[in-house]
Design a protein around this motif. Structure first.
Motif, PDB file in Angstrom:
ATOM      1  N   SER A 207       9.463  -0.797  10.609  1.00 54.14           N
ATOM      2  CA  SER A 207       8.621  -1.977  10.403  1.00 54.14           C
ATOM      3  C   SER A 207       9.447  -3.257  10.267  1.00 54.14           C
ATOM      4  CB  SER A 207       7.711  -1.768   9.189  1.00 54.14           C
ATOM      5  OG  SER A 207       8.455  -1.336   8.081  1.00 54.14           O
ATOM      6  N   ASP A 208       8.749  -4.401  10.287  1.00 55.38           N
ATOM      7  CA  ASP A 208       9.415  -5.699  10.127  1.00 55.38           C
ATOM      8  C   ASP A 208       9.696  -5.976   8.652  1.00 55.38           C
ATOM      9  OD1 ASP A 208       9.070  -6.350  12.889  1.00 55.38           O
ATOM     10  OD2 ASP A 208       6.974  -6.841  12.469  1.00 55.38           O
ATOM     11  N   ARG A 209       8.844  -5.377   7.796  1.00 55.76           N
ATOM     12  CA  ARG A 209       8.913  -5.712   6.375  1.00 55.76           C
ATOM     13  C   ARG A 209       8.364  -4.536   5.589  1.00 55.76           C
ATOM     14  NH1 ARG A 209       5.118  -9.666   3.420  1.00 55.76           N
ATOM     15  NH2 ARG A 209       4.047  -9.797   5.425  1.00 55.76           N
ATOM     16  N   VAL A 210       8.976  -4.234   4.459  1.00 57.52           N
ATOM     17  CA  VAL A 210       8.433  -3.205   3.578  1.00 57.52           C
ATOM     18  C   VAL A 210       8.073  -3.845   2.246  1.00 57.52           C
ATOM     19  CG1 VAL A 210       8.824  -0.994   2.420  1.00 57.52           C
ATOM     20  CG2 VAL A 210       9.871  -1.416   4.648  1.00 57.52           C
ATOM     21  N   VAL A 211       6.829  -3.598   1.830  1.00 53.77           N
ATOM     22  CA  VAL A 211       6.342  -4.112   0.555  1.00 53.77           C
ATOM     23  C   VAL A 211       6.254  -2.928  -0.401  1.00 53.77           C
ATOM     24  CG1 VAL A 211       4.336  -5.117  -0.594  1.00 53.77           C
ATOM     25  CG2 VAL A 211       5.034  -5.968   1.667  1.00 53.77           C
ATOM     26  N   PHE A 212       6.853  -3.079  -1.579  1.00 58.14           N
ATOM     27  CA  PHE A 212       6.849  -1.988  -2.549  1.00 58.14           C
ATOM     28  C   PHE A 212       5.827  -2.289  -3.630  1.00 58.14           C
ATOM     29  CE2 PHE A 212      10.914  -2.041  -0.485  1.00 58.14           C
ATOM     30  CZ  PHE A 212      11.193  -0.694  -0.261  1.00 58.14           C
ATOM     31  N   ILE A 213       5.002  -1.295  -3.926  1.00 56.44           N
ATOM     32  CA  ILE A 213       4.079  -1.506  -5.027  1.00 56.44           C
ATOM     33  C   ILE A 213       4.294  -0.435  -6.084  1.00 56.44           C
ATOM     34  CG2 ILE A 213       2.436  -2.324  -3.299  1.00 56.44           C
ATOM     35  CD1 ILE A 213       0.360  -0.592  -4.319  1.00 56.44           C
ATOM     36  N   ARG A 214       4.051  -0.839  -7.310  1.00 56.94           N
ATOM     37  CA  ARG A 214       4.289   0.040  -8.439  1.00 56.94           C
ATOM     38  C   ARG A 214       3.280  -0.288  -9.528  1.00 56.94           C
ATOM     39  NH1 ARG A 214       9.789   1.798 -11.114  1.00 56.94           N
ATOM     40  NH2 ARG A 214       8.843   2.809 -12.886  1.00 56.94           N
ATOM     41  N   ASP A 215       2.653   0.740 -10.068  1.00 57.04           N
ATOM     42  CA  ASP A 215       1.630   0.537 -11.103  1.00 57.04           C
ATOM     43  C   ASP A 215       0.591  -0.494 -10.673  1.00 57.04           C
ATOM     44  OD1 ASP A 215       3.088   2.291 -12.639  1.00 57.04           O
ATOM     45  OD2 ASP A 215       4.117   0.709 -13.765  1.00 57.04           O
ATOM     46  N   GLY A 216       0.245  -0.492  -9.398  1.00 58.09           N
ATOM     47  CA  GLY A 216      -0.807  -1.381  -8.913  1.00 58.09           C
ATOM     48  C   GLY A 216      -0.398  -2.828  -8.743  1.00 58.09           C
ATOM     49  N   LYS A 217       0.909  -3.093  -8.880  1.00 61.23           N
ATOM     50  CA  LYS A 217       1.381  -4.478  -8.706  1.00 61.23           C
ATOM     51  C   LYS A 217       2.447  -4.542  -7.628  1.00 61.23           C
ATOM     52  CE  LYS A 217       0.714  -5.674 -13.538  1.00 61.23           C
ATOM     53  NZ  LYS A 217       1.332  -5.287 -14.805  1.00 61.23           N
ATOM     54  N   LEU A 218       2.533  -5.708  -6.965  1.00 61.59           N
ATOM     55  CA  LEU A 218       3.626  -5.891  -6.010  1.00 61.59           C
ATOM     56  C   LEU A 218       4.928  -5.890  -6.786  1.00 61.59           C
ATOM     57  CD1 LEU A 218       2.362  -8.581  -3.473  1.00 61.59           C
ATOM     58  CD2 LEU A 218       2.349  -6.094  -3.282  1.00 61.59           C
ATOM     59  N   HIS A 219       5.853  -5.083  -6.326  1.00 65.21           N
ATOM     60  CA  HIS A 219       7.135  -4.955  -7.023  1.00 65.21           C
ATOM     61  C   HIS A 219       8.196  -5.804  -6.328  1.00 65.21           C
ATOM     62  CE1 HIS A 219      11.037  -2.883  -7.631  1.00 65.21           C
ATOM     63  NE2 HIS A 219      10.612  -2.687  -8.849  1.00 65.21           N
ATOM     64  N   SER A 220       8.281  -5.666  -5.006  1.00 63.39           N
ATOM     65  CA  SER A 220       9.302  -6.398  -4.247  1.00 63.39           C
ATOM     66  C   SER A 220       9.031  -6.203  -2.769  1.00 63.39           C
ATOM     67  CB  SER A 220      10.689  -5.846  -4.578  1.00 63.39           C
ATOM     68  OG  SER A 220      10.675  -4.437  -4.436  1.00 63.39           O
ATOM     69  N   GLU A 221       9.771  -6.936  -1.944  1.00 62.85           N
ATOM     70  CA  GLU A 221       9.673  -6.682  -0.502  1.00 62.85           C
ATOM     71  C   GLU A 221      11.026  -6.919   0.150  1.00 62.85           C
ATOM     72  OE1 GLU A 221       6.610  -9.347   0.995  1.00 62.85           O
ATOM     73  OE2 GLU A 221       8.142 -10.793   1.542  1.00 62.85           O
ATOM     74  N   ILE A 222      11.255  -6.188   1.231  1.00 63.49           N
ATOM     75  CA  ILE A 222      12.500  -6.398   1.973  1.00 63.49           C
ATOM     76  C   ILE A 222      12.181  -6.506   3.463  1.00 63.49           C
ATOM     77  CG2 ILE A 222      14.115  -5.372   0.327  1.00 63.49           C
ATOM     78  CD1 ILE A 222      14.000  -2.786   1.793  1.00 63.49           C
ATOM     79  N   HIS A 223      13.013  -7.270   4.152  1.00 66.84           N
ATOM     80  CA  HIS A 223      12.800  -7.534   5.579  1.00 66.84           C
ATOM     81  C   HIS A 223      13.815  -6.785   6.424  1.00 66.84           C
ATOM     82  CE1 HIS A 223       9.916 -10.953   5.243  1.00 66.84           C
ATOM     83  NE2 HIS A 223      10.364 -10.891   4.007  1.00 66.84           N
ATOM     84  N   ALA A 224      13.381  -6.392   7.609  1.00 65.98           N
ATOM     85  CA  ALA A 224      14.286  -5.726   8.540  1.00 65.98           C
ATOM     86  C   ALA A 224      15.401  -6.683   8.933  1.00 65.98           C
ATOM     87  CB  ALA A 224      13.528  -5.282   9.782  1.00 65.98           C
ATOM     88  N   GLY A 225      16.564  -6.133   9.159  1.00 64.88           N
ATOM     89  CA  GLY A 225      17.697  -6.971   9.533  1.00 64.88           C
ATOM     90  C   GLY A 225      18.129  -6.670  10.951  1.00 64.88           C
ATOM     91  N   GLU A 226      19.410  -6.684  11.163  1.00 65.29           N
ATOM     92  CA  GLU A 226      19.940  -6.540  12.525  1.00 65.29           C
ATOM     93  C   GLU A 226      19.774  -5.121  13.073  1.00 65.29           C
ATOM     94  OE1 GLU A 226      22.463  -5.729   9.352  1.00 65.29           O
ATOM     95  OE2 GLU A 226      21.384  -7.606   9.765  1.00 65.29           O
ATOM     96  N   ASN A 227      19.918  -4.115  12.232  1.00 69.26           N
ATOM     97  CA  ASN A 227      19.700  -2.770  12.779  1.00 69.26           C
ATOM     98  C   ASN A 227      18.913  -1.864  11.829  1.00 69.26           C
ATOM     99  OD1 ASN A 227      21.531  -0.619  11.443  1.00 69.26           O
ATOM    100  ND2 ASN A 227      22.824  -2.448  11.638  1.00 69.26           N
ATOM    101  N   ARG A 228      18.272  -0.862  12.441  1.00 68.17           N
ATOM    102  CA  ARG A 228      17.336  -0.012  11.723  1.00 68.17           C
ATOM    103  C   ARG A 228      18.034   0.864  10.678  1.00 68.17           C
ATOM    104  NH1 ARG A 228      14.436   4.531  12.356  1.00 68.17           N
ATOM    105  NH2 ARG A 228      15.498   5.189  14.228  1.00 68.17           N
ATOM    106  N   GLN A 229      19.241   1.295  10.994  1.00 66.86           N
ATOM    107  CA  GLN A 229      19.972   2.160  10.069  1.00 66.86           C
ATOM    108  C   GLN A 229      20.245   1.424   8.748  1.00 66.86           C
ATOM    109  OE1 GLN A 229      20.314   5.374  10.594  1.00 66.86           O
ATOM    110  NE2 GLN A 229      21.084   5.465   8.486  1.00 66.86           N
TER     111      GLN A 229
END
Ligand SMILES: Nc1ncnc2c1ncn2[C@@H]1O[C@H](COP(=O)(O)OP(=O)(O)O)[C@@H](O)[C@H]1O
Ligand SMILES: [Mg+2]
Length: 254
Positions: A207-229
C-alpha cells in the motif's frame, strides 16, 4: 475521496462498549491505504461504518462528497452497488453457483442485459486470470481462485472505493502475493481508492500508506518509501512498537 470526521462508535448493550473514538481519516482518489492494529482494535467496525453496514454513533463519513448514511434506503442501495466494492475474508460468494454467475450477480440486480453482463464479466475475469474457470462452481475451485472471483465480483461495477477486510487472510503466501499484485494493478489502472484491513505486513507493504489503530483510536501512520522491502520492515517495527499483533485485547469501557 473518503473523509471520516470524528467518527466514534459505541455498541449499546448491557454494558456499552466504545469501539472507536474520534477517528479522522482521509483517503485520496487512487490511494491505497492499509489499516492495521491488534485484534479487537476496531478495524472491522471502521470498515462496516464506511461501507454503511453500520452507522457511526457520532461523526460523519463522506464518500466523493456524499454522506452515504444520509441517503434514503433505495438511494443507498444504489450508491453501494455503484460506488463501493467489497472484498471480505469469507468471500460472500454463493457456493452452488458458478464463478460467472457469482460475478454478474450485482449486475442482475440492476437489470443489465445478459450479453452486456457476460462481456463485462469475461473482461474482468481475463484481467484476473480466471476466464478458464468461469463455468466451475465455487465449491470446485481453490482458495486463491475463489478470492479472485470475489475480487471480480467487487469490480464488476467499477467502484471508486474498494473495501477489503483481510483479503489475504485464508491464502498461502504465493496466492496472497498474486492477490496483492492484482489489487495494486486495479488500484493503479482504474484509479480506484483501496482501503484494506490486514494483519499481514507483507500484504500491507503493497500500500501507499499504513494507518495503525489501537483501542479504537488512530495510533500512527507510515508512508511507503523507495522500496517495498524497507516499507515492510518499517511496518514490522511499528507493529512490535505497538506491542505485537493479535495478542492484545485491551478494552475501553465507557
Ligand atoms: N456488534 C457488536 N456489539 C458489541 N461489541 C462489538 C460488536 N462488534 C464488535 N464489537 C467489539 O468492538 C471491538 C472492536 O471489534 P472489531 O471492529 O471487530 O475489531 P477488529 O476488526 O480490529 O478485530 C471488539 O472489542 C469487539 O468485541
Ligand atoms: Mg476484524
Amino acid at each position: 475521496m473518503l473523509k471520516l470526521r470524528n467518527v466514534s462508535k459505541v455498541y449499546e448493550g448491557k454494558v456499552a462498549y466504545r469501539a472507536l473514538t474520534d477517528i479522522n481519516l482521509e483517503v485520496d482518489k487512487g490511494e491505497f491505504v492499509s489499516i492495521m492494529g491488534p485484534s479487537g482494535s476496531g478495524k472491522t467496525t471502521l470498515l462496516n461504518i464506511i461501507s454503511t453496514n453500520d452507522a457511526p454513533t457520532t461523526g460523519t463519513v463522506e464518500i466523493d462528497g456524499e454522506n452515504p448514511h444520509k441517503l434514503k434506503k433505495n438511494e443507498l442501495a444504489k450508491f453501494r452497488r455503484n460506488q463501493l466494492g467489497f472484498i471480505f475474508q469469507d468471500f460472500n460468494l454463493l457456493h452452488t453457483l458458478t464463478v460467472e454467475e457469482n460475478i454478474v450477480l450485482p449486475l442482475t440486480l440492476d437489470g443489465s442485459r445478459v450479453k452486456e453482463m457476460k462481456e463485462k464479466a469475461y473482461e474482468i475475469a481475463g484481467n484476473l486470470g480466471i476466464e478458464s474457470i468461469m463455468h466451475k462452481r465455487i465449491s470446485e475451485i481453490s482458495g486463491g481462485q475463489t478470492q479472485r472471483a470475489a475480487i471480480a465480483r467487487a469490480l464488476i461495477h467499477e467502484p471508486m472505493l474498494l473495501l477489503a477486510d483481510e483479503p489475504t487472510g485464508n491464502l498461502d503466501s504465493k496466492a496472497s502475493k498474486d492477490v496483492m499484485k492484482m489489487l495494486v494493478s486495479i488500484n493503479e489502472r482504474e484509479k480506484a481508492s483501496l482501503l484494506m484491513v490486514t494483519h499481514d505486513p507483507q500484504a500491507a507493504s503493497y500500500s501507499d500508506r499504513v494507518v495503525f489503530i489501537r483501542d479504537g483510536k488512530l495510533h500512527s501512520e507510515i508512508h511507503a518509501g523507495e522500496n517495498r522491502q524497507a516499507f515492510f520492515q518499517k511496518i514490522i517495527d511499528m507493529l512490535s512498537l505497538m506491542g505485537g499483533e493479535g495478542n492484545d485485547f485491551s478494552s475501553v469501557r465507557v
